[in-house]
Design an enzyme around this catalytic site. Sequence first.
Site, PDB file in Angstrom:
ATOM      1  N   ASP A  54      -3.995  -9.756  84.827  1.00 27.40           N
ATOM      2  CA  ASP A  54      -3.850  -8.770  83.746  1.00 27.40           C
ATOM      3  C   ASP A  54      -4.476  -9.319  82.473  1.00 27.40           C
ATOM      4  O   ASP A  54      -3.808  -9.955  81.691  1.00 27.40           O
ATOM      5  CB  ASP A  54      -2.366  -8.464  83.557  1.00 27.40           C
ATOM      6  CG  ASP A  54      -2.098  -7.357  82.545  1.00 27.40           C
ATOM      7  OD1 ASP A  54      -3.055  -6.686  82.131  1.00 27.40           O
ATOM      8  OD2 ASP A  54      -0.929  -7.180  82.173  1.00 27.40           O
ATOM      9  N   ARG A 109      10.498   4.748  80.580  1.00 27.11           N
ATOM     10  CA  ARG A 109       9.272   5.067  81.333  1.00 27.11           C
ATOM     11  C   ARG A 109       9.343   6.545  81.645  1.00 27.11           C
ATOM     12  O   ARG A 109      10.374   7.048  82.101  1.00 27.11           O
ATOM     13  CB  ARG A 109       9.207   4.260  82.634  1.00 27.11           C
ATOM     14  CG  ARG A 109       9.052   2.772  82.455  1.00 27.11           C
ATOM     15  CD  ARG A 109       7.636   2.339  82.091  1.00 27.11           C
ATOM     16  NE  ARG A 109       7.646   0.934  81.687  1.00 27.11           N
ATOM     17  CZ  ARG A 109       6.580   0.222  81.395  1.00 27.11           C
ATOM     18  NH1 ARG A 109       5.370   0.769  81.447  1.00 27.11           N
ATOM     19  NH2 ARG A 109       6.676  -1.019  81.031  1.00 27.11           N
ATOM     20  N   SER A 149       2.170   1.366  82.728  1.00 30.20           N
ATOM     21  CA  SER A 149       1.587   2.338  81.799  1.00 30.20           C
ATOM     22  C   SER A 149       0.263   1.854  81.226  1.00 30.20           C
ATOM     23  O   SER A 149       0.136   0.690  80.841  1.00 30.20           O
ATOM     24  CB  SER A 149       2.553   2.578  80.636  1.00 30.20           C
ATOM     25  OG  SER A 149       3.836   2.901  81.129  1.00 30.20           O
ATOM     26  N   ASP A 159      -7.639  -9.093  76.078  1.00 31.62           N
ATOM     27  CA  ASP A 159      -6.471  -9.756  75.479  1.00 31.62           C
ATOM     28  C   ASP A 159      -5.397  -9.976  76.539  1.00 31.62           C
ATOM     29  O   ASP A 159      -5.392  -9.307  77.577  1.00 31.62           O
ATOM     30  CB  ASP A 159      -5.913  -8.952  74.295  1.00 31.62           C
ATOM     31  CG  ASP A 159      -5.322  -7.600  74.707  1.00 31.62           C
ATOM     32  OD1 ASP A 159      -5.924  -6.918  75.563  1.00 31.62           O
ATOM     33  OD2 ASP A 159      -4.255  -7.234  74.176  1.00 31.62           O
ATOM     34  N   HIS A 174      34.484 -13.864  59.124  1.00 34.03           N
ATOM     35  CA  HIS A 174      35.301 -14.776  59.932  1.00 34.03           C
ATOM     36  C   HIS A 174      36.052 -13.930  60.963  1.00 34.03           C
ATOM     37  O   HIS A 174      36.771 -12.997  60.593  1.00 34.03           O
ATOM     38  CB  HIS A 174      36.274 -15.522  59.002  1.00 34.03           C
ATOM     39  CG  HIS A 174      37.030 -16.619  59.682  1.00 34.03           C
ATOM     40  ND1 HIS A 174      37.945 -16.382  60.678  1.00 34.03           N
ATOM     41  CD2 HIS A 174      36.995 -17.971  59.502  1.00 34.03           C
ATOM     42  CE1 HIS A 174      38.449 -17.536  61.083  1.00 34.03           C
ATOM     43  NE2 HIS A 174      37.886 -18.521  60.387  1.00 34.03           N
ATOM     44  N   ASP A 178      -6.992  -2.359  86.178  1.00 34.47           N
ATOM     45  CA  ASP A 178      -5.896  -2.972  85.412  1.00 34.47           C
ATOM     46  C   ASP A 178      -4.562  -2.645  86.075  1.00 34.47           C
ATOM     47  O   ASP A 178      -3.540  -2.539  85.411  1.00 34.47           O
ATOM     48  CB  ASP A 178      -5.948  -2.448  83.964  1.00 34.47           C
ATOM     49  CG  ASP A 178      -5.076  -3.257  83.013  1.00 34.47           C
ATOM     50  OD1 ASP A 178      -4.755  -4.406  83.336  1.00 34.47           O
ATOM     51  OD2 ASP A 178      -4.716  -2.714  81.945  1.00 34.47           O
ATOM     52  N   GLU A 192      -4.940  -4.200  74.047  1.00 36.43           N
ATOM     53  CA  GLU A 192      -4.171  -3.416  75.015  1.00 36.43           C
ATOM     54  C   GLU A 192      -2.716  -3.848  75.052  1.00 36.43           C
ATOM     55  O   GLU A 192      -1.809  -3.015  75.108  1.00 36.43           O
ATOM     56  CB  GLU A 192      -4.788  -3.521  76.417  1.00 36.43           C
ATOM     57  CG  GLU A 192      -4.323  -2.426  77.380  1.00 36.43           C
ATOM     58  CD  GLU A 192      -3.005  -2.697  78.062  1.00 36.43           C
ATOM     59  OE1 GLU A 192      -2.389  -1.753  78.574  1.00 36.43           O
ATOM     60  OE2 GLU A 192      -2.555  -3.860  78.097  1.00 36.43           O
ATOM     61  N   THR A 227      32.927 -18.780  65.280  1.00 37.97           N
ATOM     62  CA  THR A 227      33.784 -17.601  65.306  1.00 37.97           C
ATOM     63  C   THR A 227      33.360 -16.668  64.183  1.00 37.97           C
ATOM     64  O   THR A 227      33.727 -16.835  63.028  1.00 37.97           O
ATOM     65  CB  THR A 227      35.254 -18.013  65.141  1.00 37.97           C
ATOM     66  OG1 THR A 227      35.345 -18.957  64.060  1.00 37.97           O
ATOM     67  CG2 THR A 227      35.781 -18.673  66.409  1.00 37.97           C
ATOM     68  N   HIS A 272      -9.385  -4.784  79.384  1.00 41.62           N
ATOM     69  CA  HIS A 272      -8.980  -5.515  78.180  1.00 41.62           C
ATOM     70  C   HIS A 272      -9.101  -7.020  78.377  1.00 41.62           C
ATOM     71  O   HIS A 272      -8.806  -7.537  79.447  1.00 41.62           O
ATOM     72  CB  HIS A 272      -7.585  -5.106  77.699  1.00 41.62           C
ATOM     73  CG  HIS A 272      -6.436  -5.361  78.631  1.00 41.62           C
ATOM     74  ND1 HIS A 272      -5.655  -6.492  78.546  1.00 41.62           N
ATOM     75  CD2 HIS A 272      -5.921  -4.626  79.654  1.00 41.62           C
ATOM     76  CE1 HIS A 272      -4.696  -6.433  79.455  1.00 41.62           C
ATOM     77  NE2 HIS A 272      -4.836  -5.327  80.147  1.00 41.62           N
TER      78      HIS A 272
HETATM   79  N1  BES Z   1      -2.064  -3.646  83.207  1.00 42.42           N
HETATM   80  C1  BES Z   1      -0.831  -3.224  82.620  1.00 42.42           C
HETATM   81  C2  BES Z   1      -0.367  -1.866  83.093  1.00 42.42           C
HETATM   82  C3  BES Z   1       0.044  -1.783  84.549  1.00 42.42           C
HETATM   83  C4  BES Z   1       0.665  -2.823  85.190  1.00 42.42           C
HETATM   84  C5  BES Z   1      -0.190  -0.628  85.219  1.00 42.42           C
HETATM   85  C6  BES Z   1       1.028  -2.707  86.516  1.00 42.42           C
HETATM   86  C7  BES Z   1       0.174  -0.500  86.544  1.00 42.42           C
HETATM   87  C8  BES Z   1       0.774  -1.551  87.195  1.00 42.42           C
HETATM   88  C9  BES Z   1      -0.988  -3.199  81.092  1.00 42.42           C
HETATM   89  O1  BES Z   1      -1.677  -4.324  80.616  1.00 42.42           O
HETATM   90  C10 BES Z   1       0.391  -3.229  80.492  1.00 42.42           C
HETATM   91  O2  BES Z   1       1.006  -4.259  80.517  1.00 42.42           O
HETATM   92  N2  BES Z   1       0.882  -2.083  79.955  1.00 42.42           N
HETATM   93  C11 BES Z   1       2.145  -2.045  79.283  1.00 42.42           C
HETATM   94  C12 BES Z   1       2.160  -0.964  78.250  1.00 42.42           C
HETATM   95  C13 BES Z   1       1.344  -1.255  77.022  1.00 42.42           C
HETATM   96  C14 BES Z   1       1.409  -0.062  76.079  1.00 42.42           C
HETATM   97  C15 BES Z   1       1.785  -2.512  76.322  1.00 42.42           C
HETATM   98  C16 BES Z   1       3.273  -1.715  80.230  1.00 42.42           C
HETATM   99  O3  BES Z   1       3.085  -1.033  81.241  1.00 42.42           O
HETATM  100  O4  BES Z   1       4.392  -2.164  79.938  1.00 42.42           O
HETATM  101 MN    MN Z   2      -3.374  -4.744  81.704  1.00 37.06          MN
HETATM  102 MN    MN Z   3      -0.285  -6.061  80.521  1.00 36.87          MN
END
Ligand code: BES
Ligand code: MN
Ligand code: MN
Length: 454
Positions: free
Chosen positions: A118, A327, A398, A87, A212, A179, A152, A314, A85
């Site tokens: 990343d 997760r 993920s 982005d 309040h 990644d 991504e 307040t 990716h």
């Molecule tokens: N590259 C990461 C995923 C990752 C990071 C895998 C470290 C293994 C080790 C990816 O860009 C990412 O940030 N994934 C998100 C989930 C996504 C659905 C936004 C994540 O893992 O929080």
């Molecule tokens: Mn990534």
């Molecule tokens: Mn990421």
Amino acid sequence: MNLTEYIESKREEHLSDLFEFLRIPSVSAQSEHKPDIERAAKWVADRLGAAGLDNIEIVPTKMHPLVYGESLHAPGKPTVLFYGHYDVQPPEPLDLWASPAFEPAIRGGNLYGRGTADDKGQVHIHIRALDAIRKTAGKLPINLKVMIEGEEEVGSVSLWDFVNANRARLKADALVVSDTSMLARGVPSITYGLRGLNYYQIEITGPAQDLHSGVFGGAAPNPITILCELFAKLHDSNFRVTVPGFYDDVAKLSKAERKALNALPWKASEFRKTVGAPGLGGEKGFSIVEQLWTRPTLELNGIWGGYTGEGSKTVIPSKAYAKFSTRLVPNQNPDQITRLLGRHIRKLLPKTVKFKLDVHSQGKPWVAPYTHPFFEVARRALEKGFGKRAVFIREGGSIPFVTQMHDTFKVPCILLGFGLPDENAHAPDEHIALENYFGGIKAVAQFYEGLAGL
Ligand code: BES
Ligand code: MN
Ligand code: MN
């Protein structure tokens, strides 16, 4: 000059090209960066062309374009689909960066900037490896399809539409992704498991409007207090998630895998240092590596409500909010987890408030055997590129696309990660170790060449 020597001789060129890529603030979450997203897609397409790929396309989608290219001139040789990716995550908070997020800078053997690890830096590793193969050998010795997306970090909204509409065109013997991370410095790694991710937001409403806190406090329900009570109840004292049924489908680790994971060259002391907290807080009965890679979690990611500005006010707010996520690990089912969680929250919340639970996204975990012959080629390529022994690991992050591809096409997924766990992905001062960036180019070039020899 052989391939490795050629790559070594072009260090300055690799870096100056990567700097260009990193300077484009391709933040997928912020609409003001839409022109930068377009620019980054165009930049990737240009570089794929320069590296010798054909049929390059910038594919428009409902959101951000994805870039496709291919090289299919090696009949009888393996076909690989490479995914990455372009982005990046938003750079905020800006004042915590030692050098500006989109002005790459080298300090202490690391390259700093949003996207270095990343995932622009890792995508660039492949672009440079392909370029080096073309410059030294003239042509790519395998068949390659490349797909680099721009969504991504916001959930890959359009990716699956494209994949479904192009099933035949994307057919490959393996999916290759860079990644992820290495286990540690000097330990090149292949990742064979990732956790899944379900992401939620909850809104709790008590009083019909802000009140309040002197006039109403003591009699009116406070949604912030009730939200805090709710989250306090979602873990027990052993840091296990209390949602009934949450662990029912969690696969038990085999003895052999447990032994292998705990024997990896991984240091708890390094991990503690990276976390930087006075102590750790994980599920009792599991090693840290097991907690991170093989156990499910429930995490609060943000919580807000009431007055948080200067001075004091307040007030009993009408509403309180939280963003939280789980997760997931094999064989948990994302839909089932959402049902169980929703049911439990409904049961725990008092009748004095209303609530709304939104599911932002759901994603399945992934773990797969690494017996396919390509994995052995990958292991040897990493060892050649880094001059170090390579290992097989799982990770806690993920990548929903990997799971989808594995489930749908049953292809082996080869995750060659060149980041490190302490490189601040998604945070200020994101960086990549230069030794891993350069080692990565050498290893990936060896990998693509090695596949041709199968
Ligand atoms: N590259 C990461 C995923 C990752 C990071 C895998 C470290 C293994 C080790 C990816 O860009 C990412 O940030 N994934 C998100 C989930 C996504 C659905 C936004 C994540 O893992 O929080
Ligand atoms: Mn990534
Ligand atoms: Mn990421």
